[in-house]
Design a protein around this motif. Structure first.
Motif, PDB file in Angstrom:
ATOM      1  N   LEU A 189       6.106 -43.690  -5.962  1.00  0.00           N
ATOM      2  CA  LEU A 189       6.282 -43.579  -7.592  1.00  0.00           C
ATOM      3  C   LEU A 189       7.709 -43.646  -7.676  1.00  0.00           C
ATOM      4  O   LEU A 189       8.193 -44.008  -8.840  1.00  0.00           O
ATOM      5  CB  LEU A 189       5.870 -42.197  -7.749  1.00  0.00           C
ATOM      6  CG  LEU A 189       4.215 -42.195  -7.995  1.00  0.00           C
ATOM      7  CD1 LEU A 189       3.738 -40.835  -8.380  1.00  0.00           C
ATOM      8  CD2 LEU A 189       3.626 -43.309  -8.800  1.00  0.00           C
ATOM      9  N   PRO A 240       4.252 -48.560 -11.253  1.00  0.00           N
ATOM     10  CA  PRO A 240       4.875 -47.224 -11.642  1.00  0.00           C
ATOM     11  C   PRO A 240       6.442 -47.366 -11.689  1.00  0.00           C
ATOM     12  O   PRO A 240       7.006 -46.261 -11.871  1.00  0.00           O
ATOM     13  CB  PRO A 240       4.675 -46.561 -10.354  1.00  0.00           C
ATOM     14  CG  PRO A 240       4.594 -47.599  -9.247  1.00  0.00           C
ATOM     15  CD  PRO A 240       4.141 -48.747 -10.030  1.00  0.00           C
ATOM     16  N   VAL A 288       8.159 -45.256 -14.220  1.00  0.00           N
ATOM     17  CA  VAL A 288       8.519 -43.829 -14.175  1.00  0.00           C
ATOM     18  C   VAL A 288       9.987 -43.557 -13.842  1.00  0.00           C
ATOM     19  O   VAL A 288      11.027 -42.677 -14.213  1.00  0.00           O
ATOM     20  CB  VAL A 288       7.534 -43.192 -13.225  1.00  0.00           C
ATOM     21  CG1 VAL A 288       7.869 -41.735 -12.825  1.00  0.00           C
ATOM     22  CG2 VAL A 288       6.096 -43.499 -13.731  1.00  0.00           C
ATOM     23  N   SER A 289      10.298 -44.214 -12.719  1.00  0.00           N
ATOM     24  CA  SER A 289      11.662 -44.314 -12.143  1.00  0.00           C
ATOM     25  C   SER A 289      12.933 -44.841 -13.104  1.00  0.00           C
ATOM     26  O   SER A 289      13.895 -44.039 -13.277  1.00  0.00           O
ATOM     27  CB  SER A 289      11.985 -44.934 -11.084  1.00  0.00           C
ATOM     28  OG  SER A 289      11.119 -44.400  -9.955  1.00  0.00           O
TER      29      SER A 289
END
Length: 251
Positions: free
Chosen positions: A21, A161, A164-165
């Protein structure tokens, strides 16, 4: 299975989830951001090359085309404005708009030279015009590559994902660098007078089709004359009485 092994397995799974993630997407975003900045540096090198050529072009044109003072002033102003925006690692939409205007202004200035034969014959002007043309081609090629990298980077910023970062570490979407000539976006005007071929409308300035008067032919062969069938005069027709033969003439 002992409690220690269970805890170890859980930790390994958590590390894998965190890596999936955050760590992997973060590293990918960093690589794309570095590629984006390198691609922009290539564009910026060519833009600065154009900035260096414009003053010499303006001075050369000024020596022949004294009536183009406003055009020359506009180009110098746009060039200075664009150079003042040359401060960031990535371009802004405002700078793209200024560069677009500068591209059109330089193109118009070179086109103006058609009205000044002495300027067109100047060796220095021809060399500058050639260098500017080559620089514009390099700018276009570098810009296309930069915009392709922008597309990949923005997709990564918005996709899960990796988004998200991107949100956690403040990776912002990059702006495309558009330096198109605005005149290319205009709809061409259509002169409907040119479409009057079948309706007898003649376009101004077009060659006139010679008109042939009745009885005159360009063909040397005399057209055949048609002999009309004589029509009887109603006053000369006598009604036939009953009993008269078909070939008998009434007295």
């Amino acid at each position: 299975m002992s409690a220690f092994l269970i805890v170890l397995v859980i930790l390994v799974v958590l590390v894998g989830v965190v890596a999936g993630l955050f760590i992997g997407p973060y590293n990918a975003l960093v690589r794309l951001r570095n590629t984006l900045q390198e691609a922009w540096r290539q564009v910026d090198v060519e833009l600065n090359r154009r900035y260096d050529l414009i003053p010499n072009l303006v001075e050369t044109v000024k020596g022949y085309a004294t009536h183009e003072h406003n055009t020359l002033s506009d180009i110098v102003a746009l060039r200075n404005q664009a150079r003042q925006m040359d401060a960031g690692a990535v371009p802004t939409q405002e700078r793209g708009a200024v560069e677009s205007q500068l591209t059109g202004a330089v193109g118009n200035l070179i086109a103006v030279a058609e009205a000044y034969p002495e300027l067109k014959a100047d060796a220095g002007f021809r060399q500058l015009a050639s260098q500017l043309s080559e620089t514009e081609d390099r700018i276009a090629n570098s810009r296309r590559y930069y915009n392709a990298v922008v597309g990949d980077y923005n997709t990564k910023v918005e996709s899960f994902p990796s988004n998200v970062s991107a949100t956690m570490f403040h990776f912002e979407k990059a702006a495309y660098f558009q330096v198109d000539d605005p005149t290319m976006r205009q709809t061409p005007a259509v002169d409907f007078g040119e479409l009057g071929y079948g309706s007898g409308v003649q376009r101004p300035g077009a060659a006139q089709t010679p008109q042939i008067e009745s009885g005159q032919f360009t063909n040397p062969v005399t057209p055949p004359q048609t002999t009309a069938t004589p029509q009887p005069d109603p006053g000369q027709i006598k009604r036939r009485e009953p009993g008269e033969g078909a070939g008998t003439s009434a007295s």
